[in-house]
Motif scaffolding. Structure first.
Motif, PDB file in Angstrom:
ATOM      1  N   ALA A  92       0.825  -1.336   0.023  1.00  0.00           N
ATOM      2  CA  ALA A  92      -0.012  -0.084   0.032  1.00  0.00           C
ATOM      3  C   ALA A  92       0.751   1.185   0.008  1.00  0.00           C
ATOM      4  O   ALA A  92       0.542   2.238  -0.354  1.00  0.00           O
ATOM      5  N   GLU A  93       2.238   1.153   0.524  1.00  0.00           N
ATOM      6  CA  GLU A  93       3.045   2.321   0.447  1.00  0.00           C
ATOM      7  C   GLU A  93       4.342   2.022  -0.325  1.00  0.00           C
ATOM      8  O   GLU A  93       4.974   3.136  -0.594  1.00  0.00           O
ATOM      9  N   GLU A 113      -8.537  -5.291   4.376  1.00  0.00           N
ATOM     10  CA  GLU A 113      -8.786  -4.412   3.421  1.00  0.00           C
ATOM     11  C   GLU A 113      -7.544  -4.104   2.846  1.00  0.00           C
ATOM     12  O   GLU A 113      -6.497  -3.636   3.824  1.00  0.00           O
ATOM     13  N   ILE A 114      -6.908  -3.983   1.539  1.00  0.00           N
ATOM     14  CA  ILE A 114      -5.908  -3.369   0.957  1.00  0.00           C
ATOM     15  C   ILE A 114      -6.367  -2.678  -0.224  1.00  0.00           C
ATOM     16  O   ILE A 114      -7.250  -2.863  -0.730  1.00  0.00           O
ATOM     17  N   PRO A 115      -5.622  -1.703  -0.496  1.00  0.00           N
ATOM     18  CA  PRO A 115      -5.850  -0.608  -1.623  1.00  0.00           C
ATOM     19  C   PRO A 115      -5.587  -1.410  -3.110  1.00  0.00           C
ATOM     20  O   PRO A 115      -4.607  -1.119  -3.827  1.00  0.00           O
ATOM     21  N   ARG A 116      -6.178  -2.546  -3.539  1.00  0.00           N
ATOM     22  CA  ARG A 116      -5.739  -3.265  -4.303  1.00  0.00           C
ATOM     23  C   ARG A 116      -5.639  -2.690  -5.771  1.00  0.00           C
ATOM     24  O   ARG A 116      -4.625  -2.663  -6.589  1.00  0.00           O
ATOM     25  N   GLY A 117      -6.418  -1.753  -6.152  1.00  0.00           N
ATOM     26  CA  GLY A 117      -6.528  -0.810  -7.355  1.00  0.00           C
ATOM     27  C   GLY A 117      -5.428   0.018  -7.365  1.00  0.00           C
ATOM     28  O   GLY A 117      -4.603   0.065  -8.360  1.00  0.00           O
ATOM     29  N   SER A 118      -5.013   0.653  -6.475  1.00  0.00           N
ATOM     30  CA  SER A 118      -3.831   1.511  -6.532  1.00  0.00           C
ATOM     31  C   SER A 118      -2.682   0.673  -6.496  1.00  0.00           C
ATOM     32  O   SER A 118      -1.406   1.077  -7.133  1.00  0.00           O
ATOM     33  N   ILE A 119      -2.416  -0.399  -5.733  1.00  0.00           N
ATOM     34  CA  ILE A 119      -1.200  -1.201  -5.825  1.00  0.00           C
ATOM     35  C   ILE A 119      -0.982  -1.654  -7.218  1.00  0.00           C
ATOM     36  O   ILE A 119       0.265  -1.783  -7.880  1.00  0.00           O
ATOM     37  N   THR A 168      -9.686  -1.230 -13.789  1.00  0.00           N
ATOM     38  CA  THR A 168      -9.220  -0.592 -12.460  1.00  0.00           C
ATOM     39  C   THR A 168      -7.808  -0.079 -12.816  1.00  0.00           C
ATOM     40  O   THR A 168      -7.497   1.037 -12.319  1.00  0.00           O
ATOM     41  N   SER A 173      -7.623   6.910 -14.699  1.00  0.00           N
ATOM     42  CA  SER A 173      -6.146   7.005 -14.014  1.00  0.00           C
ATOM     43  C   SER A 173      -5.202   7.452 -15.097  1.00  0.00           C
ATOM     44  O   SER A 173      -5.602   8.003 -16.219  1.00  0.00           O
TER      45      SER A 173
END
Length: 213
Positions: A92-93, A113-119, A168, A173
């Motif tokens: 995530a970071e 929960e993880i920010p899968r899309g941003s990853i 995604t 994006s």
């Protein structure tokens, strides 16, 4: 108190010992076959089955996972001559330090929960021109009950189709879809063993893209 992704996955690997087979994921083996080895980034590498296979086949691999215990299992299986850098980090970071000829993410699902899309979008930016992005996921719930040690079923995960993953990456994006070619966008069957040893057919969601040069 809500458990963080880091706590959840570290506890899981510590408590369960080896969680996976140690073998390469079938979709990765199939999709990568024929690609000239170079540098590879394996995101959510877990116990390193994919990273080890890639290294055995001539890739210089950076394997990143949130669990130090999982990475230690992979590192213990590394053979002389395998070129693997193991990095414990929260995706995530974490920012990729460079670009790679191959970026893979296999079964990056989490019950926390993880920010899968941003990853995944960040993963795409780490693909070098002419390189390959491979994203493999479950297409639906496994065909057997998924029980934790307490006997309770796990919550249903978000399991996107290849079209969902593509959306995604490119909808709203900074990534330009014109800069990519779709190599594979498919639901692919494979046979897997349930916890009781019986064989079941599982369907994976596979999206493979090549970044145009």
């Amino acid at each position: 108190m809500t458990m963080s992704a880091a706590e959840y996955w570290e506890n899981r690997y510590r408590e369960n010992g080896r969680s996976w087979s140690g073998r390469v994921n079938a979709s990765l083996e199939r999709e990568v076959a024929g690609i000239r080895p170079g540098t590879a980034l394996d995101l959510g590498s877990g116990e390193g089955g994919d990273a080890l296979w890639l290294a055995h086949n001539g890739w210089a691999v950076t394997a990143v996972d949130i669990s130090p215990t999982a990475l230690a299992i992979g590192a213990a299986a590394q053979q002389p001559g395998d070129e693997i850098t193991w990095i414990s980090a929260d995706l995530a970071e974490w920012q990729p330090p460079s670009t790679f000829d191959l970026v893979t993410s296999c079964f990056l699902h989490s019950e926390v929960e993880i920010p899968r899309g941003s990853i995944l979008r960040r993963a795409a930016t780490a693909v070098a021109p002419g390189g390959t992005l491979l994203i493999v996921g479950h297409s639906g719930a496994p065909h057997w009950p998924r029980l934790d040690d307490g006997g309770h079923t796990h919550p249903r995960l978000e399991l996107p189709t290849p079209d969902d993953v593509y959306a995604t990456l490119f909808t709203d994006s900074a990534l330009d879809p014109q800069g990519w070619s779709v190599l594979t966008s498919a639901l692919v069957e494979r046979v897997d063993a349930a916890p009781d040893g019986t064989a079941h057919t599982i369907v994976d969601s596979v999206l493979t893209l090549r970044r145009n040069e």
